[in-house]
Design an enzyme around this catalytic site. Structure first.
Site, PDB file in Angstrom:
ATOM      1  N   ARG A  48       0.282  -7.759  -2.755  1.00  0.00           N
ATOM      2  CA  ARG A  48      -0.652  -7.198  -3.727  1.00  0.00           C
ATOM      3  C   ARG A  48       0.057  -6.085  -4.458  1.00  0.00           C
ATOM      4  O   ARG A  48       0.554  -5.156  -3.849  1.00  0.00           O
ATOM      5  CB  ARG A  48      -1.872  -6.580  -3.029  1.00  0.00           C
TER       6      ARG A  48
ATOM      7  N   ASP B  74       3.216  -7.194   1.949  1.00  0.00           N
ATOM      8  CA  ASP B  74       2.013  -7.149   1.122  1.00  0.00           C
ATOM      9  C   ASP B  74       2.392  -7.525  -0.302  1.00  0.00           C
ATOM     10  O   ASP B  74       3.191  -6.840  -0.929  1.00  0.00           O
ATOM     11  CB  ASP B  74       1.455  -5.715   1.166  1.00  0.00           C
TER      12      ASP B  74
ATOM     13  N   SER C 117     -11.453   3.765   0.796  1.00  0.00           N
ATOM     14  CA  SER C 117     -10.247   2.957   0.971  1.00  0.00           C
ATOM     15  C   SER C 117      -9.268   3.710   1.852  1.00  0.00           C
ATOM     16  O   SER C 117      -9.152   4.927   1.778  1.00  0.00           O
ATOM     17  CB  SER C 117      -9.595   2.667  -0.376  1.00  0.00           C
TER      18      SER C 117
END
Ligand SMILES: [Zn+2]
Length: 423
Positions: A337, A335, A359
């Site tokens: 991000r 990931d 989330s």
């Protein structure tokens, strides 16, 4: 906005310009005092390429679209010296200055003074400085099939206020371009400013030489996508911790968000977040969806599709047990991000408490909490909204420690979660 209000606003702006213009001695390159308490002390961010002598930052406005603008100029279609006429472009909703705007290191990746250019920097504008807003605020109606379905199933009411009789959702939307204060960005990532500048220069193939030659320029307008905030209810309520706030921070997934591709849960998460944000506004609270352009975990769509193929062609087929492994093999990381800059937009609105956070991501949750915002409830979407082929993603994430009300499968049970073959 009615014509009367618009013309009153225009005359206020004109008066403001006339009153202040002759009293200020304007510097050729406006200094930027990041974190200053007023726009005048802070100074405008000038990223124009039309008056190069006034520039006080690296890069240019609408960073990711710069190349299209260049081609448009090259083709003769776009006037090179175009200066935007900002008449009537002012925000539809006022976002009042918040204590966070002048807290050192709280907001470092956007310009909190980027919306009211005409009012705040009118004297500069009148003297020919080409200052452009980096934030724009407008109003819209959303027409979403999932919202109409929620109304049909009586989960949501068409109250005529937040949801029209025909099922449209009223919203204030706020577009925010990135404005990076390099010394603060370096600090947040635990780097020296020189190291940050060098790696940004190197990894963009030397796109911005000023990163290494102009250490006096502290602001970068990076060529990355913007962020959009959708607010359901009063924007000014976002900063009031007594008003219930439902929030989703969503990272772009074009395949699912726009086209309804069923391999992941992105669109269901987004539309369920909107549904719950509207419900919150209807019971006296406020809802917020923030949409970040970080396609494919910020690895891009090409990498993402390569990973899909690798997942589905591996021995034994697509499996929750090997979900993250296949991503890492292709992309180098699971990931890309980083969520360290994400809470800046929440601080721009003065948010100190989120009552309901939609989330599963611990990275998002931890970044928000570590930035000083309290989170009361964490919510995941109802199981019946998860497409069958997205079970692989959702179970892999739960097994890896992502938040879920239902809990995670492990071992053999996890290995049994399989996705569809390529077809
Ligand atoms: Zn997705």
């Amino acid at each position: 906005m009615s014509t009367d209000i618009a013309s009153t606003k225009e005359s206020i702006v004109r008066d403001h310009i006339r009153l202040t213009s002759h009293t200020i001695d304007l510097p050729s390159i406006p200094p930027i005092n990041w974190g200053a308490a007023t726009p005048q002390e802070r100074g405008p961010v000038v990223g124009t390429v039309t008056e190069r002598a006034h520039r006080n930052c690296i890069g240019s406005h609408s960073g990711s679209y710069t190349i299209y603008r260049a081609l448009s100029i090259a083709s003769g279609k776009f006037p090179k010296a175009h200066k935007p006429d900002l008449n009537n472009t002012q925000p539809t909703d006022t976002i009042s200055p918040q204590p966070s705007w002048s807290m050192p290191d709280k907001i470092i990746s956007l310009d909190p003074w980027g919306a009211n250019i005409v009012e705040d920097f009118g004297d500069y504008l009148e003297h020919g400085y080409n200052i452009q807003p980096t934030i724009a605020v407008t109003k819209a109606h959303l027409q979403l099939p999932e919202i109409k379905e929620a109304i049909r199933e009586k989960r949501l009411e068409a109250d005529g206020k937040f949801v029209t009789a025909s099922g449209d959702v009223r919203v204030t939307k706020i577009a925010i371009d990135p404005v990076w204060h390099l010394p603060s960005i370096a600090k947040r990532f635990g780097l020296t400013e020189a190291a940050l500048r060098k790696i940004l220069f190197r990894e963009t193939g030397g796109m911005f030489p000023e990163l290494v030659t102009r250490s006096d320029l502290k602001i970068l307008l990076p060529p990355i996508g913007s962020t959009t905030a959708y607010v359901f209810g009063n924007v000014s309520d976002l900063s009031n911790p007594e008003v219930e706030l439902t929030c989703r921070v969503h990272d772009e997934c074009n395949g699912s968000d726009v086209f309804g591709s069923d391999i992941c849960t992105c669109r269901p998460y987004l539309t369920y977040g909107i549904e719950d944000a509207v419900r919150t506004a209807q019971r006296g609270g406020v809802g917020l969806i923030v949409y970040f352009r970080k396609e494919g975990r910020a690895l891009g769509e090409v990498t993402k599709f390569l990973v899909y193929n690798a997942r589905k062609r591996q021995k034994g087929g697509d499996s929750a047990a090997t979900y993250f492994e296949r991503t890492e093999c292709v992309a180098g990381v699971q990931d890309a991000r980083f969520q360290e800059l994400m809470p800046d937009v929440l601080h721009f609105f003065g948010i100190t408490k989120i009552h309901n956070l939609h989330s599963m991501s611990n990275m998002k949750h931890d970044a928000i909490v570590n930035s000083g915002i309290e989170v009361i409830n964490r919510l995941s979407i109802p199981d019946d909204l998860i497409p069958p082929d997205a079970q692989v993603e959702i179970e892999a994430k739960k097994a890896a420690g992502y938040f879920s009300v239902a809990g995670a499968k492990q071992g053999e049970q996890l290995e049994k979660v399989k996705g569809r073959d390529l077809d």
